[in-house]
Write an enzyme that holds these catalytic residues in place. Structure first.
Site, short mmCIF file in Angstrom:
data_model
loop_
_atom_site.label_atom_id
_atom_site.label_comp_id
_atom_site.label_asym_id
_atom_site.label_seq_id
_atom_site.Cartn_x
_atom_site.Cartn_y
_atom_site.Cartn_z
N LYS A 32 0.83 -1.20 0.00
CA LYS A 32 0.00 0.00 0.00
C LYS A 32 0.86 1.25 0.00
O LYS A 32 1.75 1.40 0.85
CB LYS A 32 -0.89 0.02 1.25
CG LYS A 32 -1.90 -1.12 1.30
CD LYS A 32 -3.04 -0.89 0.32
CE LYS A 32 -4.09 -1.99 0.45
NZ LYS A 32 -5.17 -1.81 -0.54
N LYS A 70 -13.34 -7.11 -7.88
CA LYS A 70 -13.65 -7.69 -6.57
C LYS A 70 -15.02 -8.34 -6.70
O LYS A 70 -16.05 -7.67 -6.57
CB LYS A 70 -13.68 -6.56 -5.52
CG LYS A 70 -12.33 -5.94 -5.23
CD LYS A 70 -12.46 -4.81 -4.23
CE LYS A 70 -11.17 -4.54 -3.49
NZ LYS A 70 -10.00 -4.35 -4.35
MG MG Z 1 -6.78 -1.75 -4.49
#
Ligand code: MG
Length: 325
Positions: free
Chosen positions: A141, A253
């Site tokens: 991240k 997703k």
């Molecule tokens: Mg992502």
């Protein structure tokens, strides 16, 4: 066909809270549902919304479940409104697992996984545990700390990770245009100068959803690939970005994208470059999501379901929750 419908909400605490540019996340909440058809075939489904990512809220999903009768039909399952994409996924995958399941493919071992590293310096100490578990693609991240600091860590990280690894950088929309350019330029330059010991697979969602045109522009200005994630949370958004000319990578997703059958249709029709990814679901939604990934993944990209280390073992509580339905 008619189905007996039951559901139950669940809560699941992360072992340690998950930090992204969207903030901290401590507890995963969702709904497990069960459909039993007239022949007593049972299908399990899971609704695992992430409202800050673009799906309905848990409350909206619960309201939807609560207003349904105890017995539902195919028509109800296939006409859930687009505003409830996690519900579309949960009901349709339960249906597929149960009576609609003649094409049920068990996800096979040719799928390989991307392991999620924590933001910041912690990544430098955590990759090794994941490596020992077999992960060869990592996601780190970015956009969480100041860019100068992250670029320093990045420099260490690429020289610490084994050369055979692939690294994904996920900004969760947290960079400015200048910062995104700097990341892309840094990756391009390192590669051009032969100073990149591993592969940077892509930078994920560098800018906020509203800045689609800028991301489109960045994607044509640099060699380093860009993947859209938040921008393509639901099937409607995905189709819109494709329509507007996005030919980079799409992160899907399944848990919140919407109807699996419509997703299949779209992917087959447009042959898009996809990466499948988790929404921190339990084994129930994961199985349905992995099945879709096995069917629809192209270009041999690792799928982002390397999340087991974020939770305690789930078997016991999930089993007893299912037994209680
Ligand atoms: Mg992502």
């Amino acid at each position: 066909m008619r189905y007996q419908f039951k559901f139950r909400p669940y809560q699941r605490k992360f072992l340690r809270s998950l930090t992204t540019n969207h903030g901290k996340w401590d507890i995963r909440e969702g709904i497990i549902l069960r459909l039993t058809d007239e022949t007593l075939k049972v299908g399990w489904g899971e609704i695992a919304p992430i409202s800050w990512f673009g799906s309905e809220t848990l409350e909206q999903a619960l309201d939807f479940c609560r207003q349904l009768p105890g017995e539902i039909t195919d028509e109800i399952i296939f006409s859930i409104p687009d505003e409830l994409p996690a519900c579309q996924f949960g009901f349709e995958s339960a249906w597929e697992m149960g009576s609609g399941g003649d094409n049920f493919i068990t996800p096979n071992s040719s799928l390989f996984y991307s392991g999620l590293l924590p933001a910041g310096e912690a990544a430098l100490n955590q990759w090794e545990t994941l490596w020992q578990k077999g992960y060869r693609t990592f996601k780190w991240k970015i956009g969480v700390y100041a860019i100068a600091h992250e670029l320093e860590i990045f420099e260490s990280l690429i020289h610490t990770l084994p050369a055979s690894t692939k690294l994904r950088l996920d900004a969760n929309g947290g960079l400015s245009y200048e910062e995104a350019s700097l990341w892309l330029r840094t990756c391009d330059n390192l590669k051009a100068n032969g100073e990149l010991p591993l592969e940077i697979e892509f930078i994920e969602q560098p800018l906020p959803v509203e800045q689609f045109q800028q991301m489109l522009e960045l994607s044509t200005s640099y060699e380093t690939a860009i993947a859209l994630d938040e921008s393509v949370a639901t099937l409607g958004q995905l189709a819109a970005c494709h329509q507007l000319g996005w030919r980079g990578i799409f992160v899907i997703k399944p848990g919140i994208v919407g109807s699996p059958s419509r997703l299949r249709k779209f992917c087959h029709q447009h042959q898009i470059d996809t990466v499948f990814s988790s929404v921190f679901e339990t084994a129930i939604a994961r199985l349905a999501a992995l099945k879709l990934a096995a069917e629809l993944s192209r270009n041999n990209r690792a799928i982002g379901f390397g999340i087991d280390h974020f939770f305690e073992q789930e078997d016991t509580w999930l089993q007893s929750l299912c037994n209680s339905l």
